[in-house]
Design an enzyme around this catalytic site. Structure first.
Site, PDB file in Angstrom:
ATOM      1  N   THR A 165       3.908   1.182   2.224  1.00 33.85           N
ATOM      2  CA  THR A 165       4.309  -0.183   2.399  1.00 33.85           C
ATOM      3  C   THR A 165       4.845  -0.571   3.787  1.00 33.85           C
ATOM      4  O   THR A 165       5.668   0.191   4.329  1.00 33.85           O
ATOM      5  CB  THR A 165       5.341  -0.494   1.172  1.00 33.85           C
TER       6      THR A 165
ATOM      7  N   ALA B 246       2.104  -5.490   4.948  1.00 32.82           N
ATOM      8  CA  ALA B 246       1.210  -4.735   3.975  1.00 32.82           C
ATOM      9  C   ALA B 246       2.051  -4.293   2.666  1.00 32.82           C
ATOM     10  O   ALA B 246       2.369  -3.146   2.747  1.00 32.82           O
ATOM     11  CB  ALA B 246       0.602  -3.549   4.683  1.00 32.82           C
ATOM     12  N   GLY B 247       1.975  -4.987   1.650  1.00 33.61           N
ATOM     13  CA  GLY B 247       2.536  -4.910   0.457  1.00 33.61           C
ATOM     14  C   GLY B 247       1.561  -4.625  -0.661  1.00 33.61           C
ATOM     15  O   GLY B 247       1.017  -3.599  -0.652  1.00 33.61           O
TER      16      GLY B 247
ATOM     17  N   ILE C 290      10.948   2.298   1.756  1.00 35.82           N
ATOM     18  CA  ILE C 290      10.490   3.568   1.358  1.00 35.82           C
ATOM     19  C   ILE C 290      11.534   4.334   0.635  1.00 35.82           C
ATOM     20  O   ILE C 290      12.586   4.457   1.068  1.00 35.82           O
ATOM     21  CB  ILE C 290       9.973   4.246   2.713  1.00 35.82           C
TER      22      ILE C 290
ATOM     23  N   GLY D 137      24.439  -9.977 -27.217  1.00 40.67           N
ATOM     24  CA  GLY D 137      25.013 -11.271 -26.884  1.00 40.67           C
ATOM     25  C   GLY D 137      25.993 -10.789 -25.787  1.00 40.67           C
ATOM     26  O   GLY D 137      25.627 -10.567 -24.762  1.00 40.67           O
TER      27      GLY D 137
ATOM     28  N   GLU E   3       4.896   0.471  -7.037  1.00 39.46           N
ATOM     29  CA  GLU E   3       3.737   1.327  -7.129  1.00 39.46           C
ATOM     30  C   GLU E   3       2.732   0.017  -7.740  1.00 39.46           C
ATOM     31  O   GLU E   3       1.925   0.640  -8.582  1.00 39.46           O
ATOM     32  CB  GLU E   3       4.001   2.483  -8.254  1.00 39.46           C
TER      33      GLU E   3
ATOM     34  N   THR F  62       2.313  -4.164  -7.957  1.00 46.23           N
ATOM     35  CA  THR F  62       2.977  -5.274  -8.888  1.00 46.23           C
ATOM     36  C   THR F  62       2.058  -5.487 -10.386  1.00 46.23           C
ATOM     37  O   THR F  62       0.957  -5.000 -10.175  1.00 46.23           O
ATOM     38  CB  THR F  62       3.140  -6.601  -8.304  1.00 46.23           C
TER      39      THR F  62
HETATM   40  N1  COS Z   1      -9.029   6.153  -6.356  1.00 49.63           N
HETATM   41  C1  COS Z   1     -10.079   6.511  -5.412  1.00 49.63           C
HETATM   42  N2  COS Z   1     -10.543   5.416  -4.623  1.00 49.63           N
HETATM   43  C2  COS Z   1     -10.107   4.112  -4.647  1.00 49.63           C
HETATM   44  C3  COS Z   1      -9.144   3.806  -5.697  1.00 49.63           C
HETATM   45  C4  COS Z   1      -8.687   4.650  -6.456  1.00 49.63           C
HETATM   46  N3  COS Z   1      -7.555   4.578  -7.445  1.00 49.63           N
HETATM   47  N4  COS Z   1      -8.924   2.379  -5.573  1.00 49.63           N
HETATM   48  C5  COS Z   1      -9.680   2.032  -4.543  1.00 49.63           C
HETATM   49  N5  COS Z   1     -10.468   2.985  -4.133  1.00 49.63           N
HETATM   50  C6  COS Z   1     -11.542   2.987  -2.773  1.00 49.63           C
HETATM   51  C7  COS Z   1     -12.628   2.045  -3.236  1.00 49.63           C
HETATM   52  O1  COS Z   1     -13.404   2.786  -4.100  1.00 49.63           O
HETATM   53  C8  COS Z   1     -12.945   1.660  -2.086  1.00 49.63           C
HETATM   54  O2  COS Z   1     -13.662   2.574  -1.243  1.00 49.63           O
HETATM   55  P1  COS Z   1     -15.169   2.237  -0.573  1.00 49.63           P
HETATM   56  O3  COS Z   1     -14.661   1.480   0.586  1.00 49.63           O
HETATM   57  O4  COS Z   1     -15.690   3.446  -0.263  1.00 49.63           O
HETATM   58  O5  COS Z   1     -15.738   1.295  -1.620  1.00 49.63           O
HETATM   59  C9  COS Z   1     -11.734   1.605  -1.036  1.00 49.63           C
HETATM   60  O6  COS Z   1     -10.762   2.398  -1.713  1.00 49.63           O
HETATM   61  C10 COS Z   1     -11.083   0.216  -0.980  1.00 49.63           C
HETATM   62  O7  COS Z   1     -10.793  -0.251  -2.090  1.00 49.63           O
HETATM   63  P2  COS Z   1     -10.829  -1.685  -2.652  1.00 49.63           P
HETATM   64  O8  COS Z   1     -12.104  -2.486  -1.999  1.00 49.63           O
HETATM   65  O9  COS Z   1     -10.503  -1.945  -3.888  1.00 49.63           O
HETATM   66  O10 COS Z   1      -9.519  -2.163  -1.812  1.00 49.63           O
HETATM   67  P3  COS Z   1      -8.661  -3.544  -1.919  1.00 49.63           P
HETATM   68  O11 COS Z   1      -8.136  -3.780  -0.562  1.00 49.63           O
HETATM   69  O12 COS Z   1      -9.524  -4.743  -2.267  1.00 49.63           O
HETATM   70  O13 COS Z   1      -7.664  -3.669  -3.291  1.00 49.63           O
HETATM   71  C11 COS Z   1      -5.715  -2.755  -4.032  1.00 49.63           C
HETATM   72  C12 COS Z   1      -6.792  -2.423  -3.279  1.00 49.63           C
HETATM   73  C13 COS Z   1      -5.327  -3.906  -4.327  1.00 49.63           C
HETATM   74  C14 COS Z   1      -6.074  -2.258  -5.468  1.00 49.63           C
HETATM   75  C15 COS Z   1      -4.856  -1.862  -3.476  1.00 49.63           C
HETATM   76  O14 COS Z   1      -4.435  -2.453  -2.286  1.00 49.63           O
HETATM   77  C16 COS Z   1      -3.299  -1.700  -4.229  1.00 49.63           C
HETATM   78  O15 COS Z   1      -3.282  -0.921  -5.281  1.00 49.63           O
HETATM   79  N6  COS Z   1      -2.395  -2.248  -3.797  1.00 49.63           N
HETATM   80  C17 COS Z   1      -0.966  -2.273  -4.527  1.00 49.63           C
HETATM   81  C18 COS Z   1      -0.506  -1.184  -3.462  1.00 49.63           C
HETATM   82  C19 COS Z   1       0.911  -0.679  -4.200  1.00 49.63           C
HETATM   83  O16 COS Z   1       0.660  -0.057  -5.381  1.00 49.63           O
HETATM   84  N7  COS Z   1       1.832  -0.564  -3.544  1.00 49.63           N
HETATM   85  C20 COS Z   1       3.083   0.161  -3.806  1.00 49.63           C
HETATM   86  C21 COS Z   1       3.463   0.958  -2.725  1.00 49.63           C
HETATM   87  S1  COS Z   1       3.899   2.673  -3.132  1.00 49.63           S
HETATM   88  S2  COS Z   1       5.521   2.425  -4.105  1.00 49.63           S
END
Ligand code: COS
Length: 382
Positions: free
Chosen positions: A125, A129-130, A156, A339, A363, A365
């Site tokens: 994070t 970039a969240g 973090i 209560g 991890e 939302t």
């Molecule tokens: N396992 C393996 N590969 C994955 C995956 C997973 N669980 N999720 C995504 N990928 C891959 C996709 O297949 C894609 O690969 P290709 O480019 O080869 O097609 C690539 O990663 C990009 O994935 P995607 O297009 O889905 O990315 P987006 O940016 O659209 O969305 C989300 C990704 C929103 C799902 C992601 O950013 C996310 O989980 N965000 C929340 C983050 C989080 O949990 N933060 C908490 C911080 S840690 S406490």
């Protein structure tokens, strides 16, 4: 690797007793002091909690996902701040290394992670970039046999204690999104790495989150985790596991709150009888129990699927979504059943109510879990 039933039962019983006898009595003190006492951390190390998921050859217990969840449920029966002390070593701070590390990287760091001598953090994070975690701006620029890291990470967990960070940084600025991101193992003591002050938070006092700042930090190429451009996928696969772990903790907290509600409702008398006799109270207990059972079934089934080698991106997101929302509702009903006693600090219900709020955010939302669930469902055709 799955433990045999007897060893697993013994482990769960040991953790249950540790939680009941050593952790629950000091929950309020930990919240008040915003710190888990050193002697408790030492006991956690001695019990092997830091190494629950680390392969046996490096000194860990190598728990299966299902067994990890069963232990997570037990740990959920107390303040989640305790679990957080070693949670990054068990989950997001170590699993990139376990799943994608080279033999040399594993040999160098996993024994310390398993014993708890080395605390780990997962640095994905950033301020900008969240939820959109693929848009990380921290740069890693190749310079001979090192990468030079510049940028900042935010919120973090355990950064103030960590000796090793898994850092996602952009190696290719021309590739937008995840494809330009790589993962690195970054030791705390590299020059140019600094840690911000722990944030003041709504709940989970005793667990800490901080900024991590990189100012020309020179990281050896040998510390890259996976190939260049593979860092985002490393992070996503780490989170698939982490989300199941968090689900199990939600279930534990819910089960604890339900037991607290039953005990309180059986003792507390109004209108000449225990409030447990009233059907409107029973309705709340029934809803909480049903939802906790559903979360348990969903999470353990998903964990077993992962243990059998299946992709559980959808299942992990669904478990985290349901379990974290569920424990929010259970905590809300607990305040209602208690209560006024639920609203004052003495009974610890309001503390748990605040503690569980973050489960719907970190991890991923609830809204991100919904996005993942919908995308995966459409990919699978239903
Ligand atoms: N396992 C393996 N590969 C994955 C995956 C997973 N669980 N999720 C995504 N990928 C891959 C996709 O297949 C894609 O690969 P290709 O480019 O080869 O097609 C690539 O990663 C990009 O994935 P995607 O297009 O889905 O990315 P987006 O940016 O659209 O969305 C989300 C990704 C929103 C799902 C992601 O950013 C996310 O989980 N965000 C929340 C983050 C989080 O949990 N933060 C908490 C911080 S840690 S406490």
């Amino acid at each position: 690797m799955a433990l045999d039933a007897e060893t697993r039962d013994h482990l769960i019983e040991t953790v249950r007793r540790f939680v009941a006898e050593r952790l629950r009595p000091i929950e309020a003190q930990v919240a008040e002091n915003d710190a888990v006492p050193d002697d408790i951390l030492a006991e956690m190390r001695a019990l092997g909690l830091y190494g629950l998921t680390i392969p046996e050859e490096y000194g860990g217990l190598d728990l299966s996902m299902e067994d990890e969840c069963l232990v997570g449920i037990e740990l959920g029966r107390t303040s989640p701040a305790f679990r957080s002390a070693f949670g990054t070593n068990v989950g997001i701070g170590s699993q990139g290394l376990v799943m994608f590390g080279t033999a040399e990287q594993k040999q160098k760091w996993l024994p310390g992670i398993a014993s708890g001598e080395l605390v780990t953090s997962f640095a994905l994070t950033e301020p900008e970039a969240g939820s959109d975690s693929a848009s990380v701006q921290t740069r890693a620029t190749r310079d001979g046999d090192v990468y030079v890291l510049n940028g900042a990470k935010r919120y973090i967990t355990n950064a103030n204690k960590a000796g090793l960070f898994t850092v996602m940084a952009r190696t290719n600025p021309d590739v937008r999104g995840g494809g330009g991101v790589s993962a690195f193992l970054v030791p705390r003591d590299l020059p140019g790495l600094s840690i911000g002050k722990p944030e003041k938070k709504m709940g989970q006092q005793g667990a800490h989150i901080c900024d991590v700042i990189f100012d020309n930090v020179r990281v050896p190429v040998a510390n890259r985790l996976g190939g260049e451009g593979e860092g985002f996928k490393v992070a996503m696969q780490v989170l698939d596991r982490g989300r199941l772990h968090i689900s199990s903790v939600c279930i534990g907290v819910a089960e604890r709150l339900i037991a607290d509600c039953v005990a309180y409702a059986s003792e507390r008398k109004q209108f000449g009888q225990p409030i447990a006799a009233f059907q409107l109270i029973q309705g709340m207990i029934a809803d909480s129990k049903t939802e906790a059972m559903a979360a348990r079934a969903l999470t353990l089934e998903s964990a077993r699927k992962r243990d059998s080698g299946q992709n559980v991106t959808l299942e992990a997101a669904a478990s985290k979504y349901y379990a974290s929302e569920m424990v929010g509702r259970v905590a809300d009903r607990a305040v209602q059943i208690f209560g006024g006693a639920g609203y004052v600090a003495d009974y610890g219900i309001e503390r748990l109510y605040r503690d569980v709020r973050i489960f719907r955010i970190y991890e991923g939302t609830s809204q991100i879990q919904q996005v993942v669930i919908a995308r995966e469902t459409m990919k699978r055709g239903g």
